[in-house]
Design an enzyme around this catalytic site. Structure first.
Site, PDB file in Angstrom:
ATOM      1  N   ASN A 172     -75.587  69.902  56.549  1.00 21.85           N
ATOM      2  CA  ASN A 172     -74.760  70.258  57.712  1.00 21.85           C
ATOM      3  C   ASN A 172     -74.249  71.693  57.603  1.00 21.85           C
ATOM      4  O   ASN A 172     -74.232  72.445  58.580  1.00 21.85           O
ATOM      5  CB  ASN A 172     -73.583  69.288  57.846  1.00 21.85           C
ATOM      6  CG  ASN A 172     -74.047  67.920  58.324  1.00 21.85           C
ATOM      7  OD1 ASN A 172     -75.021  67.824  59.088  1.00 21.85           O
ATOM      8  ND2 ASN A 172     -73.374  66.872  57.891  1.00 21.85           N
ATOM      9  N   LYS A 175     -74.318  61.273  49.385  1.00 22.20           N
ATOM     10  CA  LYS A 175     -74.350  61.697  50.798  1.00 22.20           C
ATOM     11  C   LYS A 175     -73.519  62.976  50.983  1.00 22.20           C
ATOM     12  O   LYS A 175     -73.890  63.872  51.736  1.00 22.20           O
ATOM     13  CB  LYS A 175     -73.758  60.600  51.698  1.00 22.20           C
ATOM     14  CG  LYS A 175     -74.704  59.463  52.000  1.00 22.20           C
ATOM     15  CD  LYS A 175     -74.039  58.524  52.994  1.00 22.20           C
ATOM     16  CE  LYS A 175     -74.937  57.366  53.356  1.00 22.20           C
ATOM     17  NZ  LYS A 175     -74.232  56.364  54.168  1.00 22.20           N
ATOM     18  N   THR A 234     -63.805  73.464  34.540  1.00 22.16           N
ATOM     19  CA  THR A 234     -62.717  74.365  34.930  1.00 22.16           C
ATOM     20  C   THR A 234     -61.428  73.557  35.011  1.00 22.16           C
ATOM     21  O   THR A 234     -61.450  72.378  35.354  1.00 22.16           O
ATOM     22  CB  THR A 234     -63.069  75.020  36.268  1.00 22.16           C
ATOM     23  OG1 THR A 234     -64.262  75.785  36.087  1.00 22.16           O
ATOM     24  CG2 THR A 234     -61.973  75.954  36.757  1.00 22.16           C
ATOM     25  N   GLY A 258     -77.074  74.150  58.190  1.00 26.16           N
ATOM     26  CA  GLY A 258     -77.354  74.239  59.632  1.00 26.16           C
ATOM     27  C   GLY A 258     -76.359  75.165  60.319  1.00 26.16           C
ATOM     28  O   GLY A 258     -76.726  76.006  61.149  1.00 26.16           O
ATOM     29  N   GLY A 284     -58.682  65.456  47.407  1.00 22.12           N
ATOM     30  CA  GLY A 284     -57.799  66.603  47.615  1.00 22.12           C
ATOM     31  C   GLY A 284     -56.449  66.138  48.141  1.00 22.12           C
ATOM     32  O   GLY A 284     -56.258  64.957  48.433  1.00 22.12           O
ATOM     33  N   LYS A 331     -76.333  67.111  43.405  1.00 21.48           N
ATOM     34  CA  LYS A 331     -76.147  68.564  43.276  1.00 21.48           C
ATOM     35  C   LYS A 331     -77.489  69.273  43.089  1.00 21.48           C
ATOM     36  O   LYS A 331     -77.674  70.399  43.554  1.00 21.48           O
ATOM     37  CB  LYS A 331     -75.225  68.867  42.091  1.00 21.48           C
ATOM     38  CG  LYS A 331     -73.775  68.448  42.301  1.00 21.48           C
ATOM     39  CD  LYS A 331     -73.045  69.403  43.235  1.00 21.48           C
ATOM     40  CE  LYS A 331     -71.565  69.103  43.298  1.00 21.48           C
ATOM     41  NZ  LYS A 331     -70.829  70.031  44.161  1.00 21.48           N
ATOM     42  N   TYR A 390     -74.060  62.136  41.208  1.00 22.55           N
ATOM     43  CA  TYR A 390     -73.475  63.474  41.215  1.00 22.55           C
ATOM     44  C   TYR A 390     -74.530  64.507  40.813  1.00 22.55           C
ATOM     45  O   TYR A 390     -74.782  65.469  41.550  1.00 22.55           O
ATOM     46  CB  TYR A 390     -72.306  63.500  40.235  1.00 22.55           C
ATOM     47  CG  TYR A 390     -71.535  64.809  40.192  1.00 22.55           C
ATOM     48  CD1 TYR A 390     -70.696  65.186  41.237  1.00 22.55           C
ATOM     49  CD2 TYR A 390     -71.612  65.656  39.078  1.00 22.55           C
ATOM     50  CE1 TYR A 390     -69.969  66.373  41.180  1.00 22.55           C
ATOM     51  CE2 TYR A 390     -70.886  66.840  39.012  1.00 22.55           C
ATOM     52  CZ  TYR A 390     -70.073  67.192  40.071  1.00 22.55           C
ATOM     53  OH  TYR A 390     -69.350  68.352  40.009  1.00 22.55           O
ATOM     54  N   ASP A 428     -61.406  69.295  54.978  1.00 19.29           N
ATOM     55  CA  ASP A 428     -61.321  68.315  53.877  1.00 19.29           C
ATOM     56  C   ASP A 428     -61.138  66.912  54.454  1.00 19.29           C
ATOM     57  O   ASP A 428     -60.541  66.748  55.507  1.00 19.29           O
ATOM     58  CB  ASP A 428     -60.117  68.653  52.975  1.00 19.29           C
ATOM     59  CG  ASP A 428     -60.340  68.230  51.535  1.00 19.29           C
ATOM     60  OD1 ASP A 428     -60.433  69.096  50.658  1.00 19.29           O
ATOM     61  OD2 ASP A 428     -60.432  67.006  51.282  1.00 19.29           O
TER      62      ASP A 428
HETATM   63  P1  NAD Z   1     -61.725  68.145  43.697  1.00 20.60           P
HETATM   64  O1  NAD Z   1     -62.087  66.698  43.664  1.00 20.60           O
HETATM   65  O2  NAD Z   1     -60.331  68.518  43.329  1.00 20.60           O
HETATM   66  O3  NAD Z   1     -62.047  68.779  45.107  1.00 20.60           O
HETATM   67  C1  NAD Z   1     -63.049  68.328  45.959  1.00 20.60           C
HETATM   68  C2  NAD Z   1     -62.531  68.373  47.379  1.00 20.60           C
HETATM   69  O4  NAD Z   1     -63.567  67.927  48.276  1.00 20.60           O
HETATM   70  C3  NAD Z   1     -61.349  67.426  47.606  1.00 20.60           C
HETATM   71  O5  NAD Z   1     -60.350  68.089  48.334  1.00 20.60           O
HETATM   72  C4  NAD Z   1     -61.943  66.278  48.407  1.00 20.60           C
HETATM   73  O6  NAD Z   1     -60.999  65.603  49.225  1.00 20.60           O
HETATM   74  C5  NAD Z   1     -63.018  67.003  49.196  1.00 20.60           C
HETATM   75  N1  NAD Z   1     -64.101  66.114  49.627  1.00 20.60           N
HETATM   76  C6  NAD Z   1     -64.776  65.198  48.917  1.00 20.60           C
HETATM   77  N2  NAD Z   1     -65.709  64.583  49.681  1.00 20.60           N
HETATM   78  C7  NAD Z   1     -65.609  65.150  50.911  1.00 20.60           C
HETATM   79  C8  NAD Z   1     -66.300  64.938  52.145  1.00 20.60           C
HETATM   80  N3  NAD Z   1     -67.263  64.017  52.258  1.00 20.60           N
HETATM   81  N4  NAD Z   1     -65.936  65.684  53.212  1.00 20.60           N
HETATM   82  C9  NAD Z   1     -64.946  66.615  53.119  1.00 20.60           C
HETATM   83  N5  NAD Z   1     -64.265  66.839  51.987  1.00 20.60           N
HETATM   84  C10 NAD Z   1     -64.596  66.121  50.886  1.00 20.60           C
HETATM   85  O7  NAD Z   1     -62.775  68.876  42.730  1.00 20.60           O
HETATM   86  P2  NAD Z   1     -62.870  70.386  42.249  1.00 20.60           P
HETATM   87  O8  NAD Z   1     -62.754  70.386  40.783  1.00 20.60           O
HETATM   88  O9  NAD Z   1     -61.979  71.257  43.048  1.00 20.60           O
HETATM   89  O10 NAD Z   1     -64.385  70.710  42.593  1.00 20.60           O
HETATM   90  C11 NAD Z   1     -64.751  71.485  43.716  1.00 20.60           C
HETATM   91  C12 NAD Z   1     -66.252  71.696  43.719  1.00 20.60           C
HETATM   92  O11 NAD Z   1     -66.649  72.364  42.508  1.00 20.60           O
HETATM   93  C13 NAD Z   1     -67.037  70.386  43.770  1.00 20.60           C
HETATM   94  O12 NAD Z   1     -68.159  70.569  44.593  1.00 20.60           O
HETATM   95  C14 NAD Z   1     -67.474  70.178  42.337  1.00 20.60           C
HETATM   96  O13 NAD Z   1     -68.666  69.437  42.251  1.00 20.60           O
HETATM   97  C15 NAD Z   1     -67.640  71.606  41.845  1.00 20.60           C
HETATM   98  N6  NAD Z   1     -67.485  71.690  40.379  1.00 20.60           N
HETATM   99  C16 NAD Z   1     -66.262  71.613  39.806  1.00 20.60           C
HETATM  100  C17 NAD Z   1     -66.146  71.676  38.423  1.00 20.60           C
HETATM  101  C18 NAD Z   1     -64.816  71.636  37.730  1.00 20.60           C
HETATM  102  O14 NAD Z   1     -64.775  71.683  36.491  1.00 20.60           O
HETATM  103  N7  NAD Z   1     -63.695  71.576  38.401  1.00 20.60           N
HETATM  104  C19 NAD Z   1     -67.295  71.800  37.626  1.00 20.60           C
HETATM  105  C20 NAD Z   1     -68.538  71.839  38.265  1.00 20.60           C
HETATM  106  C21 NAD Z   1     -68.627  71.806  39.640  1.00 20.60           C
END
Ligand code: NAD
Ligand code: UDP
Length: 310
Positions: free
Chosen positions: A98, A90, A174, A101, A37, A148, A144, A32
């Site tokens: 990445n 990005k 969620t 890969g 987070g 995705k 976003y 992370d």
């Molecule tokens: P969140 O923001 O709590 O968690 C995302 C985590 O990714 C964080 O810990 C953040 O620090 C880390 N992060 C962000 N950019 C990063 C990078 N460049 N390198 C390394 N770490 C990075 O969000 P979440 O709700 O836990 O979502 C997790 C995943 O689920 C995401 O990919 C999100 O798009 C997907 N998602 C979530 C929901 C939802 O309702 N919670 C819905 C659809 C999709």
């Protein structure tokens, strides 16, 4: 015991996955960059010898020997992903490249956390996986949504061209413990506002709909998808089909918190989808999965979490 990499593992959903997969006896690497987070979400796991925390940004290459990769890294709340939109796209595109890969080199299975946002402002309801969506490619949510969508394309191309063992899930809204109180998403905003007896910020007239899934149900579905023996790659919707208006959610939260908060109407953000509900027939058929936690039970657990946190 498997060696598992979870990107975004210190985030809301990622932290629950780390805990569950450790409890099941696996070795977990949580990667992370702590953009959204928090170490608080995984602090209780740090003493576990099968847990490793790595500060790293998925837009840069990462090398490890792993059996499975859960690619969760990406800010998920609109204010956070719109804060630095170029970085957001990005993170989705370079991040999945990445990780693909790495999956290719290790012969690992990779699961991509995609989203209901790939359907945009949907013209069919409820949304099925074969719907291609109604997405604005140049709007404020596009960093976003299109990031995705491109990540899904890369998952499928690595699968077809390089035979990478791929899984795609489309997560619908969620909620649950470990959400950031300042995250800006509707459930966390409304609960924090209600607990502080502050105005509830209702964007638009509140008639837009969402379908809210409790995090433990989602995590069950994610793990089932990763480990399904039919090698079903998806994409598959994971969410709770119980649909409600955002206004109804506010009323429910005010009620469950015994709050004195009043609803205050604010402008609806650009391209905010008007309706959203997953069709989960495919998940039921392929994964024998459906959510179990009802909204009141889930909200009460989430309210308890925020009450301690704030
Ligand atoms: P969140 O923001 O709590 O968690 C995302 C985590 O990714 C964080 O810990 C953040 O620090 C880390 N992060 C962000 N950019 C990063 C990078 N460049 N390198 C390394 N770490 C990075 O969000 P979440 O709700 O836990 O979502 C997790 C995943 O689920 C995401 O990919 C999100 O798009 C997907 N998602 C979530 C929901 C939802 O309702 N919670 C819905 C659809 C999709
Ligand atoms: N929303 C709201 N007040 C808030 C935060 C969000 O009315 O304080 C609305 C938002 O406009 C959207 C819905 O709640 O219609 C869900 O928003 P969220 O940001 O949680 O997720 P998404 O729009 O990505 O589904």
């Amino acid at each position: 015991m498997k060696q598992i990499l979870i990107t975004g593992g210190a985030g809301f959903i990622g932290s629950h996955l780390c805990e569950r997969l450790l409890n099941e006896g696996n070795e977990v690497i949580c990667l992370d960059n702590f953009f959204t987070g928090s170490k608080e979400n995984i602090r209780h796991l740090l003493d576990n010898s099968r847990f490793e925390l790595v500060r790293h940004d998925v837009t840069n290459e990462y090398y490890a020997e792993v059996d499975q990769i859960y690619n969760m890294a990406c800010p998920a709340s609109p204010p956070h992903y719109q804060y630095n939109p170029i970085k957001t796209i990005k993170t989705s595109v370079l991040g999945v490249m990445n990780m693909l890969g790495l999956a290719k080199r290790c012969c690992a299975t990779i699961l991509q956390a995609s989203t209901s946002e790939v359907y945009g402002n949907p013209l069919i309801h409820p949304q099925t996986e074969n719907y291609w969506g109604n997405v604005n490619p140049i709007g404020i949510r596009s960093c976003y949504d299109e990031g995705k969508r491109c990540a899904e394309t890369l998952m499928m191309d690595y699968y077809r061209q390089n035979k990478v063992d791929s899984r795609i899930i489309r997560i619908f809204n969620t909620y649950g413990p470990n959400m950031d109180p300042n995250d800006g998403r509707v459930v966390s905003n409304f609960i924090v506002q209600a607990l502080k007896n502050k105005d509830i910020t209702m964007y638009g007239d509140g008639s837009q709909t969402r379908s809210f899934c409790y995090v433990s149900d989602l995590v069950d579905g994610i793990i089932k998808m990763m480990n399904n023996e039919q090698k079903f790659i998806g994409p598959v919707n994971l969410g709770n089909p119980s649909e409600r208006t955002v206004y109804n959610l506010a009323e429910l939260i005010i009620n469950l918190t015994n709050s004195n908060s009043k609803i205050k109407f604010k402008p609806l953000p650009q391209d905010d989808p008007l309706q959203r509900k997953p069709d989960i027939s495919l998940a039921k058929k392929e994964l024998n999965w459906e959510p179990k936690v009802d909204i009141k039970e889930g909200l009460l657990k989430t309210i308890e979490y925020f009450a301690k946190k704030i």
